[in-house]
Design a protein around this motif. Structure first.
Motif, mmCIF file in Angstrom:
data_model
loop_
_atom_site.group_PDB
_atom_site.id
_atom_site.type_symbol
_atom_site.label_atom_id
_atom_site.label_comp_id
_atom_site.label_asym_id
_atom_site.label_seq_id
_atom_site.Cartn_x
_atom_site.Cartn_y
_atom_site.Cartn_z
ATOM 1 N N MET A 1 -0.894 -7.336 -14.815
ATOM 2 C CA MET A 1 -1.675 -6.788 -13.726
ATOM 3 C C MET A 1 -1.722 -5.277 -13.905
ATOM 4 S SD MET A 1 -3.342 -6.837 -10.708
ATOM 5 C CE MET A 1 -3.680 -8.508 -11.012
ATOM 6 N N ASN A 2 -2.881 -4.728 -13.731
ATOM 7 C CA ASN A 2 -3.115 -3.308 -13.962
ATOM 8 C C ASN A 2 -3.091 -2.511 -12.656
ATOM 9 O OD1 ASN A 2 -3.673 -1.013 -15.410
ATOM 10 N ND2 ASN A 2 -5.868 -1.402 -15.541
ATOM 11 N N HIS A 3 -2.242 -2.902 -11.734
ATOM 12 C CA HIS A 3 -2.129 -2.202 -10.454
ATOM 13 C C HIS A 3 -0.922 -1.278 -10.510
ATOM 14 C CE1 HIS A 3 -1.434 -1.498 -6.183
ATOM 15 N NE2 HIS A 3 -2.683 -1.888 -5.985
ATOM 16 N N PRO A 4 -1.107 0.008 -10.208
ATOM 17 C CA PRO A 4 -0.012 0.964 -10.372
ATOM 18 C C PRO A 4 1.185 0.728 -9.439
ATOM 19 C CG PRO A 4 -1.907 2.015 -9.332
ATOM 20 C CD PRO A 4 -2.340 0.648 -9.758
ATOM 21 N N ARG A 5 0.975 0.059 -8.298
ATOM 22 C CA ARG A 5 2.063 -0.179 -7.345
ATOM 23 C C ARG A 5 2.412 -1.659 -7.240
ATOM 24 N NH1 ARG A 5 -1.687 2.775 -5.446
ATOM 25 N NH2 ARG A 5 -2.396 1.235 -3.944
ATOM 26 N N TYR A 6 2.133 -2.415 -8.299
ATOM 27 C CA TYR A 6 2.363 -3.858 -8.297
ATOM 28 C C TYR A 6 3.812 -4.198 -7.927
ATOM 29 C CZ TYR A 6 2.543 -8.690 -9.881
ATOM 30 O OH TYR A 6 2.708 -10.042 -9.928
ATOM 31 N N ASP A 7 4.768 -3.511 -8.533
ATOM 32 C CA ASP A 7 6.179 -3.816 -8.287
ATOM 33 C C ASP A 7 6.575 -3.563 -6.830
ATOM 34 O OD1 ASP A 7 6.623 -4.659 -10.894
ATOM 35 O OD2 ASP A 7 7.138 -2.644 -11.577
ATOM 36 N N ALA A 46 -9.654 -6.555 -4.433
ATOM 37 C CA ALA A 46 -10.443 -5.572 -5.186
ATOM 38 C C ALA A 46 -11.907 -6.008 -5.273
ATOM 39 C CB ALA A 46 -9.852 -5.371 -6.579
ATOM 40 N N ASP A 47 -12.134 -7.291 -5.521
ATOM 41 C CA ASP A 47 -13.503 -7.805 -5.583
ATOM 42 C C ASP A 47 -14.201 -7.689 -4.228
ATOM 43 O OD1 ASP A 47 -13.059 -8.456 -8.229
ATOM 44 O OD2 ASP A 47 -12.789 -10.605 -7.862
ATOM 45 N N PHE A 48 -13.476 -7.973 -3.160
ATOM 46 C CA PHE A 48 -14.063 -7.935 -1.822
ATOM 47 C C PHE A 48 -14.476 -6.520 -1.417
ATOM 48 C CE2 PHE A 48 -13.712 -7.529 2.823
ATOM 49 C CZ PHE A 48 -14.640 -8.476 3.214
ATOM 50 N N ILE A 49 -13.603 -5.542 -1.701
ATOM 51 C CA ILE A 49 -13.923 -4.180 -1.264
ATOM 52 C C ILE A 49 -14.642 -3.373 -2.344
ATOM 53 C CG2 ILE A 49 -12.079 -4.120 0.448
ATOM 54 C CD1 ILE A 49 -10.476 -2.329 -1.420
ATOM 55 N N VAL A 53 -9.068 -2.451 -9.545
ATOM 56 C CA VAL A 53 -7.693 -2.765 -9.160
ATOM 57 C C VAL A 53 -6.811 -1.522 -9.229
ATOM 58 C CG1 VAL A 53 -5.639 -4.058 -9.849
ATOM 59 C CG2 VAL A 53 -7.847 -5.206 -9.770
ATOM 60 N N LYS A 54 -6.965 -0.743 -10.270
ATOM 61 C CA LYS A 54 -6.104 0.441 -10.451
ATOM 62 C C LYS A 54 -6.365 1.527 -9.414
ATOM 63 C CE LYS A 54 -8.946 2.522 -14.141
ATOM 64 N NZ LYS A 54 -10.106 2.498 -13.331
ATOM 65 N N ASP A 55 -7.499 1.462 -8.710
ATOM 66 C CA ASP A 55 -7.867 2.489 -7.732
ATOM 67 C C ASP A 55 -7.655 2.067 -6.281
ATOM 68 O OD1 ASP A 55 -8.716 4.153 -9.813
ATOM 69 O OD2 ASP A 55 -10.747 3.318 -9.764
ATOM 70 N N LEU A 56 -7.100 0.890 -6.048
ATOM 71 C CA LEU A 56 -6.922 0.420 -4.667
ATOM 72 C C LEU A 56 -6.065 1.404 -3.878
ATOM 73 C CD1 LEU A 56 -6.285 -3.392 -5.194
ATOM 74 C CD2 LEU A 56 -8.294 -2.324 -4.179
ATOM 75 N N PRO A 57 -6.447 1.694 -2.627
ATOM 76 C CA PRO A 57 -5.692 2.661 -1.827
ATOM 77 C C PRO A 57 -4.315 2.126 -1.427
ATOM 78 C CG PRO A 57 -7.491 1.725 -0.550
ATOM 79 C CD PRO A 57 -7.631 1.201 -1.940
ATOM 80 N N MET A 132 -12.435 -4.074 5.672
ATOM 81 C CA MET A 132 -13.790 -3.551 5.837
ATOM 82 C C MET A 132 -13.812 -2.022 5.885
ATOM 83 S SD MET A 132 -15.962 -5.946 5.642
ATOM 84 C CE MET A 132 -17.478 -5.345 6.342
ATOM 85 N N HIS A 133 -12.714 -1.402 6.293
ATOM 86 C CA HIS A 133 -12.631 0.061 6.316
ATOM 87 C C HIS A 133 -12.727 0.666 4.917
ATOM 88 C CE1 HIS A 133 -11.640 0.306 10.558
ATOM 89 N NE2 HIS A 133 -10.750 -0.643 10.384
ATOM 90 N N TYR A 134 -12.394 -0.121 3.908
ATOM 91 C CA TYR A 134 -12.369 0.373 2.526
ATOM 92 C C TYR A 134 -13.521 -0.166 1.673
ATOM 93 C CZ TYR A 134 -7.726 1.577 4.033
ATOM 94 O OH TYR A 134 -6.670 2.089 4.741
ATOM 95 N N ARG A 135 -14.303 -1.045 2.241
ATOM 96 C CA ARG A 135 -15.352 -1.696 1.459
ATOM 97 C C ARG A 135 -16.446 -0.711 1.079
ATOM 98 N NH1 ARG A 135 -18.030 -7.625 2.544
ATOM 99 N NH2 ARG A 135 -18.565 -7.907 0.378
#
Length: 142
Positions: A1-7, A46-49, A53-57, A132-135
């Protein structure tokens, strides 16, 4: 997974869905399910908004953990019940009186539960308002 805060999100999820047993087989299944459902939930969010993935707030990390926890709990993916116990403890689903009918609820096991979980949308109305606030609108580059 390429998410920086996955852990970190995984830590939140493991608090929400603690291990029920300490044997090696359960621990392996527990880790696999946590990783698989968490990765799937992150991708669906990530797909919904419409973000990478790497940029998710960071502000939706708890929401992602709660969504993954709901999926694990709703479909019983971390249950410790073995197949013979499930077969012996079916619950009554429906009882009719005229011409007497009794139906039993058949519990799903293993891969059936996972198939149902993957087919379900973790983005329920409870979480949709937060997301929806981030979409964003999609970038339709031509």
């Amino acid at each position: 997974m390429n998410h920086p805060r996955y852990d970190k999100i995984k830590e939140f999820l493991m608090i929400l869905q603690p291990k029920h047993e300490k044997d090696d087989e359960y621990t392996k299944r527990y880790s696999t399910m946590i990783d698989f459902i968490l990765a799937d939930t992150i991708q669906k969010v990530a797909d919904f908004i419409n973000w990478d993935v790497k940029d998710l707030p960071i502000s939706i990390d708890h929401t992602i953990a709660m969504m993954a926890s709901n999926t694990l709990g709703s479909f019983g993916l971390l249950d410790t019940v073995n197949e013979t116990e499930v077969a012996n403890k079916q619950q009554v689903k429906q009882i009719s009186e005229g011409d007497m009918t009794v139906s039993f609820d058949t519990k799903k096991i293993g891969s059936d539960k996972l198939s149902d979980a993957l087919g379900a949308n973790p983005i329920t109305s409870n979480h949709k308002a937060q997301l929806m606030h981030y979409r964003r609108l999609r970038n339709w580059a031509i």
